[in-house]
Design an enzyme around this catalytic site. Sequence first.
Site, PDB file in Angstrom:
ATOM      1  N   GLY A 188       0.823  -1.205   0.000  1.00 28.32           N
ATOM      2  CA  GLY A 188       0.000   0.000   0.000  1.00 28.32           C
ATOM      3  C   GLY A 188       0.852   1.248   0.000  1.00 28.32           C
ATOM      4  O   GLY A 188       2.051   1.191  -0.274  1.00 28.32           O
ATOM      5  N   ASN A 189       0.230   2.387   0.253  1.00 30.46           N
ATOM      6  CA  ASN A 189       0.968   3.647   0.307  1.00 30.46           C
ATOM      7  C   ASN A 189       0.338   4.558   1.354  1.00 30.46           C
ATOM      8  O   ASN A 189      -0.680   4.214   1.952  1.00 30.46           O
ATOM      9  CB  ASN A 189       1.006   4.308  -1.073  1.00 30.46           C
ATOM     10  CG  ASN A 189      -0.380   4.625  -1.597  1.00 30.46           C
ATOM     11  OD1 ASN A 189      -1.073   5.472  -1.058  1.00 30.46           O
ATOM     12  ND2 ASN A 189      -0.805   3.909  -2.633  1.00 30.46           N
ATOM     13  N   ARG A 190       0.954   5.706   1.577  1.00 28.03           N
ATOM     14  CA  ARG A 190       0.552   6.579   2.681  1.00 28.03           C
ATOM     15  C   ARG A 190      -0.548   7.575   2.325  1.00 28.03           C
ATOM     16  O   ARG A 190      -0.825   8.487   3.099  1.00 28.03           O
ATOM     17  CB  ARG A 190       1.761   7.363   3.201  1.00 28.03           C
ATOM     18  CG  ARG A 190       2.800   6.496   3.865  1.00 28.03           C
ATOM     19  CD  ARG A 190       3.883   7.374   4.479  1.00 28.03           C
ATOM     20  NE  ARG A 190       4.978   6.586   5.000  1.00 28.03           N
ATOM     21  CZ  ARG A 190       4.966   5.998   6.200  1.00 28.03           C
ATOM     22  NH1 ARG A 190       3.903   6.120   6.971  1.00 28.03           N
ATOM     23  NH2 ARG A 190       5.991   5.297   6.601  1.00 28.03           N
ATOM     24  N   SER A 191      -1.168   7.451   1.177  1.00 26.11           N
ATOM     25  CA  SER A 191      -2.204   8.425   0.829  1.00 26.11           C
ATOM     26  C   SER A 191      -3.422   8.282   1.739  1.00 26.11           C
ATOM     27  O   SER A 191      -3.959   7.192   1.906  1.00 26.11           O
ATOM     28  CB  SER A 191      -2.632   8.233  -0.627  1.00 26.11           C
ATOM     29  OG  SER A 191      -3.632   9.164  -0.941  1.00 26.11           O
ATOM     30  N   ALA A 248      -3.651   7.747  -5.213  1.00 26.44           N
ATOM     31  CA  ALA A 248      -2.278   7.244  -5.322  1.00 26.44           C
ATOM     32  C   ALA A 248      -2.377   5.789  -5.766  1.00 26.44           C
ATOM     33  O   ALA A 248      -2.858   4.931  -5.024  1.00 26.44           O
ATOM     34  CB  ALA A 248      -1.574   7.362  -3.982  1.00 26.44           C
TER      35      ALA A 248
END
Length: 232
Positions: free
Chosen positions: A33-36, A100
């Site tokens: 995943g990502n930090r968005s 994102a």
Amino acid sequence: DAVVSTRRDLAGTRILVSAGGTREPIDPVRFIGNRSSGRQGVAIAAAARARGAEVTLVAAHLEVPVPAGVRTIEVSRAAELESALVAEQPAADVVVMAAAVSDFRVAVASDRKISKQDTGEALALDLVQNPDILRGLVRTAPEGQRVVGFAAETVDDADELLRRGRAKRERKGADFLVLNSVGVDHGFVEDRNSVIVIDASGDIVATAAGDKLSVADRILDAVTGTASEPAT
Ligand code: CTP
Ligand code: CA
């Protein structure tokens, strides 16, 4: 956040927004995943709705609530985000690609939870690139639709941000690109944001800094071609 607006200048405008961050499964319980947080995309949806637009939000793992009055389609993986956007695109006047998207996915996700018993000391994952959803949407955009991308770059220098942004806009073919610089502790999580909007010529058509809702309003002004509210 309270949205205070008396303008209905986007009444009749149909806006499709993607927000949040996609998750690519590794196995049934793990993902890349990502930090968005989804805050800026959600702020755009909220601001557009407050100004009378008809808003559809394609939401990938938001950390913030969906604004009232916004039709929402929940997705997880990049492939699901893409299908939802492709299905909704024909009914939109403006598409805002704020999500994102994971650049890579696991080539073959395991259908069972991966155990250390099976892997031993090391685990290698084969990753393959996801399609560029924004570039695809630019190609399939109906006549007159405006397609807006975002680019978060980890640079502090404004000239370098612009240089990268212009090159990225060229690669994607988007009508507008919203640029901001992000770091470990600014951009993604804070309520404040600072952006530069460039158009298809690479010209700066707006700059905005402040809370994500007022930045959202300036972005909407720029991409819908509506005049800014007089400064108060
Ligand atoms: N984007 C997309 N599909 C992808 C990757 C990105 O639609 N597979 C969109 C994002 O939603 C954003 C824009 O493209 O609107 C720019 O994203 P960014 O990650 O900055 O661009 P990339 O082309 O992935 O470039 P980089 O290699 O710098 O991450
Ligand atoms: Ca990327």
